[in-house]
Write a protein that holds these residues in place. Structure first.
Motif, short mmCIF file in Angstrom:
data_model
loop_
_atom_site.label_atom_id
_atom_site.label_comp_id
_atom_site.label_asym_id
_atom_site.label_seq_id
_atom_site.Cartn_x
_atom_site.Cartn_y
_atom_site.Cartn_z
N ASP A 125 13.04 -36.37 32.96
CA ASP A 125 12.90 -36.57 34.39
C ASP A 125 13.22 -38.00 34.81
O ASP A 125 13.30 -38.29 36.00
N PHE A 126 13.37 -38.90 33.86
CA PHE A 126 13.58 -40.31 34.16
C PHE A 126 15.07 -40.65 34.16
O PHE A 126 15.84 -40.13 33.37
N THR A 127 15.43 -41.56 35.04
CA THR A 127 16.80 -42.07 35.05
C THR A 127 16.97 -43.00 33.85
O THR A 127 15.99 -43.41 33.21
N ASP A 128 18.21 -43.35 33.55
CA ASP A 128 18.46 -44.29 32.46
C ASP A 128 17.75 -45.62 32.73
O ASP A 128 17.20 -46.24 31.81
N GLU A 129 17.76 -46.05 33.97
CA GLU A 129 17.12 -47.31 34.34
C GLU A 129 15.61 -47.23 34.13
O GLU A 129 15.00 -48.17 33.61
N GLN A 130 14.99 -46.12 34.50
CA GLN A 130 13.55 -45.96 34.31
C GLN A 130 13.20 -45.91 32.82
O GLN A 130 12.23 -46.54 32.39
N ARG A 131 13.99 -45.16 32.04
CA ARG A 131 13.74 -45.10 30.60
C ARG A 131 13.86 -46.49 29.97
O ARG A 131 13.05 -46.88 29.14
N SER A 132 14.85 -47.23 30.41
CA SER A 132 15.04 -48.59 29.91
C SER A 132 13.84 -49.46 30.24
O SER A 132 13.38 -50.24 29.40
N ARG A 133 13.32 -49.32 31.45
CA ARG A 133 12.15 -50.12 31.86
C ARG A 133 10.91 -49.73 31.07
O ARG A 133 10.12 -50.59 30.67
N PRO B 23 0.00 -53.46 28.88
CA PRO B 23 -0.80 -52.39 28.27
C PRO B 23 -0.21 -51.01 28.55
O PRO B 23 0.52 -50.81 29.52
N PHE B 24 -0.54 -50.06 27.68
CA PHE B 24 -0.09 -48.69 27.87
C PHE B 24 -0.58 -48.15 29.21
O PHE B 24 0.10 -47.33 29.84
N GLU B 25 -1.73 -48.60 29.66
CA GLU B 25 -2.27 -48.14 30.94
C GLU B 25 -1.37 -48.51 32.11
O GLU B 25 -1.29 -47.77 33.09
N ALA B 26 -0.68 -49.64 32.02
CA ALA B 26 0.25 -50.04 33.08
C ALA B 26 1.45 -49.10 33.11
O ALA B 26 1.93 -48.73 34.19
N ILE B 27 1.93 -48.70 31.95
CA ILE B 27 3.04 -47.76 31.88
C ILE B 27 2.60 -46.41 32.46
O ILE B 27 3.34 -45.78 33.22
N GLU B 28 1.39 -46.01 32.13
CA GLU B 28 0.87 -44.74 32.66
C GLU B 28 0.73 -44.80 34.18
O GLU B 28 1.08 -43.85 34.88
N ARG B 29 0.25 -45.92 34.68
CA ARG B 29 0.07 -46.07 36.13
C ARG B 29 1.42 -46.01 36.85
O ARG B 29 1.54 -45.38 37.90
N LEU B 30 2.44 -46.64 36.29
CA LEU B 30 3.74 -46.69 36.95
C LEU B 30 4.60 -45.44 36.74
O LEU B 30 5.32 -45.01 37.65
N PHE B 31 4.53 -44.87 35.53
CA PHE B 31 5.45 -43.78 35.20
C PHE B 31 4.77 -42.46 34.83
O PHE B 31 5.44 -41.46 34.59
N GLY B 32 3.44 -42.47 34.74
CA GLY B 32 2.72 -41.24 34.42
C GLY B 32 2.77 -40.83 32.96
O GLY B 32 2.46 -39.70 32.63
#
Length: 83
Positions: A3-11, A22-31
């Protein structure tokens, strides 16, 4: 994970490599929770790079908010992103 664009996966990969994000920041931004980030990293990185990353983040206090010093309330250095 498709579901992620190449840019989102890269980020997401960039954030996963960063010591102080932290992993929690990734979860907050990308689920994506920690196990989903691990799956994404396994799928996107070469085997050797994945092993290096896992060794790097395993047990690292800065990658988990519960282990982090409570006085640190930011995910990255204020001067890290100079735009």
């Amino acid at each position: 994970m498709t579901d992620f664009t190449d840019e989102q996966r890269s980020r997401i990969i960039e954030m996963a490599w960063e010591d102080r994000t932290p992993f929690e920041a990734i979860e907050r931004l990308f689920g994506l929770n920690e196990s989903a980030v691990i799956k994404l990293m396994r799928a996107e990185l070469k085997a050797g790079s994945f092993r290096l990353w896992r060794a790097r983040v395993s047990g690292r206090k800065t990658k988990h908010l519960k282990l982090r010093n409570p006085e640190i309330d930011r995910a990255y250095c204020p001067t890290q992103y100079k735009r």
